[in-house]
Design a protein around this motif. Structure first.
Motif, PDB file in Angstrom:
ATOM      1  N   ASP A  60       0.801  -1.227   0.000  1.00 30.43           N
ATOM      2  CA  ASP A  60       0.000   0.000   0.000  1.00 30.43           C
ATOM      3  C   ASP A  60       0.835   1.279   0.000  1.00 30.43           C
ATOM      4  OD1 ASP A  60      -2.558  -1.009  -0.209  1.00 30.43           O
ATOM      5  OD2 ASP A  60      -2.752  -1.331   1.941  1.00 30.43           O
ATOM      6  N   GLU A  61       2.118   1.168   0.244  1.00 25.01           N
ATOM      7  CA  GLU A  61       2.985   2.347   0.271  1.00 25.01           C
ATOM      8  C   GLU A  61       3.051   2.988  -1.112  1.00 25.01           C
ATOM      9  OE1 GLU A  61       7.399   3.471   1.927  1.00 25.01           O
ATOM     10  OE2 GLU A  61       7.082   1.463   1.162  1.00 25.01           O
ATOM     11  N   HIS A  62       2.970   4.310  -1.163  1.00 26.57           N
ATOM     12  CA  HIS A  62       3.074   5.010  -2.442  1.00 26.57           C
ATOM     13  C   HIS A  62       4.527   5.032  -2.913  1.00 26.57           C
ATOM     14  CE1 HIS A  62      -0.986   6.495  -1.632  1.00 26.57           C
ATOM     15  NE2 HIS A  62      -1.046   6.625  -2.940  1.00 26.57           N
ATOM     16  N   ILE A  63       4.695   4.999  -4.207  1.00 26.00           N
ATOM     17  CA  ILE A  63       6.040   4.982  -4.789  1.00 26.00           C
ATOM     18  C   ILE A  63       6.795   6.246  -4.409  1.00 26.00           C
ATOM     19  CG2 ILE A  63       7.260   5.098  -6.997  1.00 26.00           C
ATOM     20  CD1 ILE A  63       5.320   2.907  -7.965  1.00 26.00           C
ATOM     21  N   SER A  64       6.103   7.372  -4.307  1.00 27.70           N
ATOM     22  CA  SER A  64       6.774   8.612  -3.903  1.00 27.70           C
ATOM     23  C   SER A  64       7.405   8.461  -2.513  1.00 27.70           C
ATOM     24  CB  SER A  64       5.808   9.792  -3.937  1.00 27.70           C
ATOM     25  OG  SER A  64       4.717   9.555  -3.090  1.00 27.70           O
ATOM     26  N   LYS A  65       6.696   7.838  -1.590  1.00 27.68           N
ATOM     27  CA  LYS A  65       7.226   7.606  -0.238  1.00 27.68           C
ATOM     28  C   LYS A  65       8.388   6.622  -0.284  1.00 27.68           C
ATOM     29  CE  LYS A  65       6.826   7.085   4.446  1.00 27.68           C
ATOM     30  NZ  LYS A  65       8.203   6.821   4.780  1.00 27.68           N
ATOM     31  N   TYR A  66       8.237   5.568  -1.077  1.00 24.17           N
ATOM     32  CA  TYR A  66       9.297   4.573  -1.216  1.00 24.17           C
ATOM     33  C   TYR A  66      10.589   5.235  -1.688  1.00 24.17           C
ATOM     34  CZ  TYR A  66      11.938   0.629  -3.038  1.00 24.17           C
ATOM     35  OH  TYR A  66      12.925  -0.265  -3.299  1.00 24.17           O
ATOM     36  N   PHE A  67      10.501   6.095  -2.708  1.00 24.12           N
ATOM     37  CA  PHE A  67      11.706   6.728  -3.230  1.00 24.12           C
ATOM     38  C   PHE A  67      12.249   7.810  -2.297  1.00 24.12           C
ATOM     39  CE2 PHE A  67      10.944   4.541  -7.202  1.00 24.12           C
ATOM     40  CZ  PHE A  67      12.247   4.197  -7.545  1.00 24.12           C
ATOM     41  N   ASP A  68      11.387   8.493  -1.549  1.00 23.95           N
ATOM     42  CA  ASP A  68      11.884   9.429  -0.531  1.00 23.95           C
ATOM     43  C   ASP A  68      12.743   8.674   0.483  1.00 23.95           C
ATOM     44  OD1 ASP A  68      10.622  11.624  -1.654  1.00 23.95           O
ATOM     45  OD2 ASP A  68       8.924  11.581  -0.263  1.00 23.95           O
ATOM     46  N   ASP A  69      12.236   7.543   0.945  1.00 18.01           N
ATOM     47  CA  ASP A  69      12.985   6.725   1.904  1.00 18.01           C
ATOM     48  C   ASP A  69      14.261   6.170   1.276  1.00 18.01           C
ATOM     49  OD1 ASP A  69      10.944   7.226   3.674  1.00 18.01           O
ATOM     50  OD2 ASP A  69      10.036   5.239   3.506  1.00 18.01           O
ATOM     51  N   TRP A  70      14.158   5.727   0.019  1.00 16.89           N
ATOM     52  CA  TRP A  70      15.320   5.157  -0.665  1.00 16.89           C
ATOM     53  C   TRP A  70      16.420   6.202  -0.811  1.00 16.89           C
ATOM     54  CZ3 TRP A  70      17.647   6.342  -5.383  1.00 16.89           C
ATOM     55  CH2 TRP A  70      18.656   5.462  -5.773  1.00 16.89           C
ATOM     56  N   LEU A  71      16.064   7.417  -1.192  1.00 16.89           N
ATOM     57  CA  LEU A  71      17.067   8.461  -1.352  1.00 16.89           C
ATOM     58  C   LEU A  71      17.785   8.755  -0.040  1.00 16.89           C
ATOM     59  CD1 LEU A  71      15.246  10.916  -3.774  1.00 16.89           C
ATOM     60  CD2 LEU A  71      17.409   9.713  -4.234  1.00 16.89           C
ATOM     61  N   GLU A  72      17.051   8.728   1.072  1.00 19.60           N
ATOM     62  CA  GLU A  72      17.681   8.944   2.376  1.00 19.60           C
ATOM     63  C   GLU A  72      18.708   7.856   2.685  1.00 19.60           C
ATOM     64  OE1 GLU A  72      17.706  11.406   4.774  1.00 19.60           O
ATOM     65  OE2 GLU A  72      16.793  12.471   3.084  1.00 19.60           O
ATOM     66  N   VAL A  73      18.353   6.619   2.401  1.00 23.62           N
ATOM     67  CA  VAL A  73      19.271   5.512   2.655  1.00 23.62           C
ATOM     68  C   VAL A  73      20.436   5.544   1.666  1.00 23.62           C
ATOM     69  CG1 VAL A  73      19.493   2.986   2.657  1.00 23.62           C
ATOM     70  CG2 VAL A  73      17.481   4.068   3.671  1.00 23.62           C
ATOM     71  N   TYR A  74      20.153   5.855   0.416  1.00 25.56           N
ATOM     72  CA  TYR A  74      21.170   5.889  -0.636  1.00 25.56           C
ATOM     73  C   TYR A  74      22.237   6.941  -0.330  1.00 25.56           C
ATOM     74  CZ  TYR A  74      23.203   6.537  -5.275  1.00 25.56           C
ATOM     75  OH  TYR A  74      24.067   6.645  -6.322  1.00 25.56           O
TER      76      TYR A  74
END
Length: 134
Positions: A60-74
């Motif tokens: 159910d997570e939106h892709i925008s949220k997924y990529f916000d989180d991914w960028l922080e980890v990246y």
């Protein structure tokens, strides 16, 4: 792997799987099925969801949220600022306009591959100086 048992007049499935983030085992169960076959079909569907969306348990997570989180980890620990800015720009200009409002479970492989093919075509046109406007 799913297991099944009969409880009174109804069937139940129980799925045991490893959480991809923690490595710990979790269980998911559901009951109330009239037949074992119904429980098996439901368990198979649930196992597919777990395998496909294990990182976001129900997708159910939106892709925008997924990529916000991914960028922080990246960004951490050893990515140079210029490399990060290129990735951040790619997400902001390419991915989010197209996919940002989708939920992870709404993204199909076929639709994603069509988009990749479209991007390839636009990049090829840009490399050879052709107009990308259609």
């Amino acid at each position: 792997m799913a297991s099944f048992r009969k409880r009174g007049d109804v069937w139940e499935y129980r799925i045991r799987y490893a959480d991809r983030q923690t490595g710990k085992f979790k269980e998911k169960s559901k009951g109330g099925f009239r037949t074992k076959k119904e429980a098996q079909l439901a368990a198979t569907e649930e196992e597919l969801k777990i395998n496909q969306f294990g990182f976001a348990e129900n997708g159910d997570e939106h892709i925008s949220k997924y990529f916000d989180d991914w960028l922080e980890v990246y960004k951490r620990p050893n990515v140079k600022p210029i490399t990060y800015s290129v990735q951040e720009r790619n997400v902001r200009l390419n991915i989010l306009p197209r996919w940002g409002n989708y939920r992870l479970k709404d993204l199909s492989r076929t639709e994603y591959q069509k988009w990749i093919n479209e991007l390839r075509g636009n990049i090829a046109k840009a490399q050879y100086g052709e107009s990308t406007a259609s």
